[in-house]
Design a protein around this motif. Structure first.
Motif, PDB file in Angstrom:
ATOM      1  N   THR A   1       0.857  -1.175   0.000  1.00 37.00           N
ATOM      2  CA  THR A   1       0.000   0.000   0.000  1.00 37.00           C
ATOM      3  C   THR A   1       0.904   1.240   0.000  1.00 37.00           C
ATOM      4  OG1 THR A   1      -0.140  -0.067   2.414  1.00 37.00           O
ATOM      5  CG2 THR A   1      -1.917  -1.128   1.173  1.00 37.00           C
ATOM      6  N   LEU A   2       0.343   2.363  -0.396  1.00 35.42           N
ATOM      7  CA  LEU A   2       1.157   3.567  -0.569  1.00 35.42           C
ATOM      8  C   LEU A   2       1.757   4.066   0.734  1.00 35.42           C
ATOM      9  CD1 LEU A   2      -1.068   5.455  -3.159  1.00 35.42           C
ATOM     10  CD2 LEU A   2       0.920   4.014  -3.590  1.00 35.42           C
ATOM     11  N   ASP A   3       1.116   3.735   1.881  1.00 35.78           N
ATOM     12  CA  ASP A   3       1.683   4.150   3.163  1.00 35.78           C
ATOM     13  C   ASP A   3       2.678   3.127   3.712  1.00 35.78           C
ATOM     14  OD1 ASP A   3       0.083   2.071   4.027  1.00 35.78           O
ATOM     15  OD2 ASP A   3      -1.255   3.317   5.227  1.00 35.78           O
ATOM     16  N   GLY A   4       2.856   2.018   2.998  1.00 35.19           N
ATOM     17  CA  GLY A   4       3.846   1.018   3.369  1.00 35.19           C
ATOM     18  C   GLY A   4       3.469   0.127   4.529  1.00 35.19           C
TER      19      GLY A   4
ATOM     20  N   ASN B   1     -14.266 -13.604 -10.409  1.00 35.74           N
ATOM     21  CA  ASN B   1     -14.827 -14.855 -10.922  1.00 35.74           C
ATOM     22  C   ASN B   1     -13.795 -15.732 -11.613  1.00 35.74           C
ATOM     23  OD1 ASN B   1     -17.420 -14.071 -10.071  1.00 35.74           O
ATOM     24  ND2 ASN B   1     -17.746 -12.923 -11.973  1.00 35.74           N
ATOM     25  N   ASP B   2     -12.559 -15.232 -11.712  1.00 38.20           N
ATOM     26  CA  ASP B   2     -11.473 -16.002 -12.330  1.00 38.20           C
ATOM     27  C   ASP B   2     -10.157 -15.501 -11.742  1.00 38.20           C
ATOM     28  OD1 ASP B   2     -10.042 -17.725 -13.973  1.00 38.20           O
ATOM     29  OD2 ASP B   2     -11.201 -17.228 -15.771  1.00 38.20           O
ATOM     30  N   THR B   3      -9.072 -16.070 -12.207  1.00 36.12           N
ATOM     31  CA  THR B   3      -7.743 -15.719 -11.704  1.00 36.12           C
ATOM     32  C   THR B   3      -7.499 -14.216 -11.734  1.00 36.12           C
ATOM     33  OG1 THR B   3      -6.766 -17.835 -12.330  1.00 36.12           O
ATOM     34  CG2 THR B   3      -5.266 -15.961 -12.169  1.00 36.12           C
ATOM     35  N   ILE B   4      -6.954 -13.697 -10.641  1.00 33.63           N
ATOM     36  CA  ILE B   4      -6.531 -12.293 -10.592  1.00 33.63           C
ATOM     37  C   ILE B   4      -5.093 -12.220 -11.081  1.00 33.63           C
ATOM     38  CG2 ILE B   4      -6.072 -10.322  -9.089  1.00 33.63           C
ATOM     39  CD1 ILE B   4      -8.313 -11.485  -7.246  1.00 33.63           C
ATOM     40  N   ARG B   5      -4.897 -11.497 -12.155  1.00 24.81           N
ATOM     41  CA  ARG B   5      -3.569 -11.448 -12.770  1.00 24.81           C
ATOM     42  C   ARG B   5      -2.689 -10.348 -12.190  1.00 24.81           C
ATOM     43  NH1 ARG B   5       0.699 -11.586 -13.576  1.00 24.81           N
ATOM     44  NH2 ARG B   5       1.962 -12.028 -15.431  1.00 24.81           N
ATOM     45  N   VAL B   6      -3.290  -9.228 -11.750  1.00 23.84           N
ATOM     46  CA  VAL B   6      -2.463  -8.099 -11.317  1.00 23.84           C
ATOM     47  C   VAL B   6      -3.225  -7.234 -10.323  1.00 23.84           C
ATOM     48  CG1 VAL B   6      -3.183  -6.698 -13.298  1.00 23.84           C
ATOM     49  CG2 VAL B   6      -1.014  -6.190 -12.163  1.00 23.84           C
ATOM     50  N   VAL B   7      -2.497  -6.688  -9.345  1.00 20.31           N
ATOM     51  CA  VAL B   7      -3.070  -5.765  -8.355  1.00 20.31           C
ATOM     52  C   VAL B   7      -2.185  -4.526  -8.247  1.00 20.31           C
ATOM     53  CG1 VAL B   7      -4.218  -7.548  -6.993  1.00 20.31           C
ATOM     54  CG2 VAL B   7      -1.864  -6.906  -6.434  1.00 20.31           C
ATOM     55  N   ARG B   8      -2.821  -3.412  -7.907  1.00 17.73           N
ATOM     56  CA  ARG B   8      -2.092  -2.170  -7.651  1.00 17.73           C
ATOM     57  C   ARG B   8      -2.826  -1.412  -6.539  1.00 17.73           C
ATOM     58  NH1 ARG B   8       1.195  -4.409 -10.171  1.00 17.73           N
ATOM     59  NH2 ARG B   8       2.494  -3.674 -11.905  1.00 17.73           N
ATOM     60  N   HIS B   9      -2.089  -0.538  -5.831  1.00 18.91           N
ATOM     61  CA  HIS B   9      -2.699   0.351  -4.844  1.00 18.91           C
ATOM     62  C   HIS B   9      -2.642   1.755  -5.413  1.00 18.91           C
ATOM     63  CE1 HIS B   9      -3.191   2.293  -0.744  1.00 18.91           C
ATOM     64  NE2 HIS B   9      -4.168   1.416  -0.788  1.00 18.91           N
ATOM     65  N   VAL B  10      -3.778   2.431  -5.504  1.00 13.68           N
ATOM     66  CA  VAL B  10      -3.870   3.716  -6.196  1.00 13.68           C
ATOM     67  C   VAL B  10      -4.673   4.702  -5.355  1.00 13.68           C
ATOM     68  CG1 VAL B  10      -3.701   2.639  -8.480  1.00 13.68           C
ATOM     69  CG2 VAL B  10      -5.959   2.998  -7.441  1.00 13.68           C
ATOM     70  N   THR B  11      -4.635   5.961  -5.768  1.00 12.97           N
ATOM     71  CA  THR B  11      -5.495   6.982  -5.174  1.00 12.97           C
ATOM     72  C   THR B  11      -6.467   7.465  -6.238  1.00 12.97           C
ATOM     73  OG1 THR B  11      -3.861   8.708  -5.665  1.00 12.97           O
ATOM     74  CG2 THR B  11      -3.788   7.703  -3.481  1.00 12.97           C
ATOM     75  N   CYS B  12      -7.746   7.513  -5.883  1.00 13.82           N
ATOM     76  CA  CYS B  12      -8.801   7.792  -6.850  1.00 13.82           C
ATOM     77  C   CYS B  12      -9.556   9.070  -6.513  1.00 13.82           C
ATOM     78  CB  CYS B  12      -9.789   6.627  -6.895  1.00 13.82           C
ATOM     79  SG  CYS B  12      -9.069   5.076  -7.469  1.00 13.82           S
ATOM     80  N   GLY B  13     -10.048   9.732  -7.583  1.00 16.63           N
ATOM     81  CA  GLY B  13     -10.917  10.884  -7.425  1.00 16.63           C
ATOM     82  C   GLY B  13     -10.186  12.129  -6.949  1.00 16.63           C
ATOM     83  N   PRO B  14     -10.888  13.239  -6.897  1.00 18.56           N
ATOM     84  CA  PRO B  14     -10.278  14.511  -6.483  1.00 18.56           C
ATOM     85  C   PRO B  14      -9.832  14.509  -5.025  1.00 18.56           C
ATOM     86  CG  PRO B  14     -12.662  14.735  -6.744  1.00 18.56           C
ATOM     87  CD  PRO B  14     -12.303  13.397  -7.284  1.00 18.56           C
ATOM     88  N   GLN B  15     -10.384  13.580  -4.212  1.00 13.57           N
ATOM     89  CA  GLN B  15      -9.998  13.505  -2.800  1.00 13.57           C
ATOM     90  C   GLN B  15      -8.828  12.547  -2.574  1.00 13.57           C
ATOM     91  OE1 GLN B  15     -11.418  15.613  -0.661  1.00 13.57           O
ATOM     92  NE2 GLN B  15     -12.633  16.341  -2.411  1.00 13.57           N
ATOM     93  N   ASN B  16      -8.308  11.959  -3.658  1.00  9.78           N
ATOM     94  CA  ASN B  16      -7.187  11.012  -3.569  1.00  9.78           C
ATOM     95  C   ASN B  16      -7.466   9.874  -2.586  1.00  9.78           C
ATOM     96  OD1 ASN B  16      -5.505  12.347  -5.456  1.00  9.78           O
ATOM     97  ND2 ASN B  16      -4.879  13.806  -3.883  1.00  9.78           N
ATOM     98  N   THR B  17      -8.631   9.286  -2.738  1.00  9.61           N
ATOM     99  CA  THR B  17      -9.039   8.177  -1.876  1.00  9.61           C
ATOM    100  C   THR B  17      -8.214   6.935  -2.193  1.00  9.61           C
ATOM    101  OG1 THR B  17     -11.288   9.047  -1.840  1.00  9.61           O
ATOM    102  CG2 THR B  17     -10.981   6.751  -1.151  1.00  9.61           C
ATOM    103  N   PRO B  18      -7.521   6.349  -1.205  1.00 10.75           N
ATOM    104  CA  PRO B  18      -6.720   5.154  -1.486  1.00 10.75           C
ATOM    105  C   PRO B  18      -7.606   3.932  -1.664  1.00 10.75           C
ATOM    106  CG  PRO B  18      -6.583   5.723   0.842  1.00 10.75           C
ATOM    107  CD  PRO B  18      -7.351   6.821   0.188  1.00 10.75           C
TER     108      PRO B  18
END
Length: 367
Positions: free
Chosen positions: A95-98, A127-144
């Motif tokens: 996660t971005l905060d480590g 519903n099937d294999t998860i190939r990739v994950v990332r932690h991001v911040t979304c929207g104008p409020q930078n919601t993690p």
């Protein structure tokens, strides 16, 4: 990152850097002091991630385990934690905060591991294999939030406090690769589709196109500035792409890598480009693949900074740490030759290379 209105199609100006000039050729002796990470499991390595806040590293494995290590001040690598999935793990990130580690895999689960409590929980399901994950911040409020891409042809965003997705985006095909930087998220799927998402509006597809490369997409790495990305294919080719179409016309190109010329004939063996990652400090990048070699590049000068010889095993994944001065690479079977290539004595290790500035720092521009 600015998502401007001047957006054209991929490949508007795709030139070929066929015979890339080399600033320096590395040797096996240059890598002899690289740090070997012990106890990474007996099965193939699938992903490597560094913490953005401290010298911690996660290594995910086909043996269903995710292992977290700490790189100490004296250069030692010590195990700190381990947790498991119910199937092979395909991707991991901090996660971005480590404070936590996320992962996804063949058990269709997104897991969140808390480094302080040493507890893992499932925060999402596909519903099937998860190939990739990332932690991001979304929207104008930078919601993690956590974003996961799956072979079920969806992209899902997760709040770590609940098990229902914040939203689900339908992808044109199975998700093979994905990366994010700043407010840019880029997804590569089967059939060479490329989907660009502006994380200020994460529930909408900003742009869809087809890869500028002719063969199956294998990896994507976003620029640290969030204004573009590199895309790699199974044909040992890398494309340099920009979001703004004017910049793409001026600076976009593709080049060959992960290729071995035979000395006795004019034939060239072509290998998959498995991993492309950007240096967070200098903006240069590394490529590595099934030929068992890696190189450092400067996209702005279209120049290879340093290339290393084949290391005797395929390289499924590489990554830089938060300073860009530690470079981890896995020597592990990547399944490029099917199950027959997975012999009991095949190399399975992760090494950490302490970078010198001339390997990863852009060369001064010529006047």
């Amino acid at each position: 990152m600015s998502f401007g209105s001047r957006l054209g199609g991929f490949g508007a100006n795709v030139s070929t850097l066929g015979n890339t000039t080399t600033s320096a050729s590395g040797t096996l002796q240059d890598l002899q002091n690289d740090i070997v990470v012990n106890n990474i499991g007996d099965d193939s390595v699938s992903d490597i991630a560094f913490s953005p806040q401290a010298e911690f590293m996660a290594i995910s494995n086909w043996d269903k385990k995710n292992r977290i290590f700490e790189i100490t001040n004296n250069g030692q690598v010590e195990g700190r934690a381990l947790y498991e999935h119910e199937g092979p793990i395909m991707s991991t990130r901090f996660t971005l905060d480590g404070t936590k580690v996320i992962s996804g895999g063949a058990d269709k689960q997104v897991k969140l591991f808390d480094l302080a409590s040493q507890q893992a929980q499932t925060i999402g399901v596909h519903n099937d294999t998860i190939r990739v994950v990332r932690h991001v911040t979304c929207g104008p409020q930078n919601t993690p939030c956590v974003v996961s891409g799956s072979w079920d042809k969806t992209l899902r965003y997760w709040d770590t406090r609940q098990q229902t997705p914040i939203c689900t985006l339908e992808m044109p095909e199975r998700v093979y690769t994905m990366d994010a930087s700043q407010k840019l998220l880029v997804v590569g799927t089967a059939e060479r589709h490329v989907v660009i998402i502006n994380l200020d509006n994460p529930d909408k597809i900003f742009k869809s196109s087809i890869s500028p490369l002719k063969y199956q997409t294998r990896c994507i790495g976003c620029y640290p500035k969030g204004d573009g990305f590199a895309i790699g294919s199974i044909e040992g080719r890398c494309g340099i792409q920009y979001i703004d179409d004017m910049q793409q016309k001026q600076s976009g190109f593709s080049f060959k890598c992960q290729r071995v010329n035979k000395t006795t004939t004019k034939e060239t063996n072509i290998y998959s480009l498995n991993s492309v990652v950007f240096n967070p400090q200098f903006g240069t990048f590394a490529t590595a693949g099934s030929d068992g070699s890696f190189s450092f590049w400067d996209k702005d000068s279209r120049h290879r900074l340093k290339g290393y010889p084949q290391l005797g095993a395929t390289i499924p994944v590489v990554n830089f740490n938060r300073t860009g001065m530690l470079f981890a690479y896995a020597l592990s079977y990547d399944w490029s030759k099917g199950y027959e290539g997975n012999t009991p004595n095949y190399t399975n290790t992760v090494r950490i290379h302490v970078c010198k500035e001339d390997e990863v720092k852009p060369k001064p521009k010529r006047k």
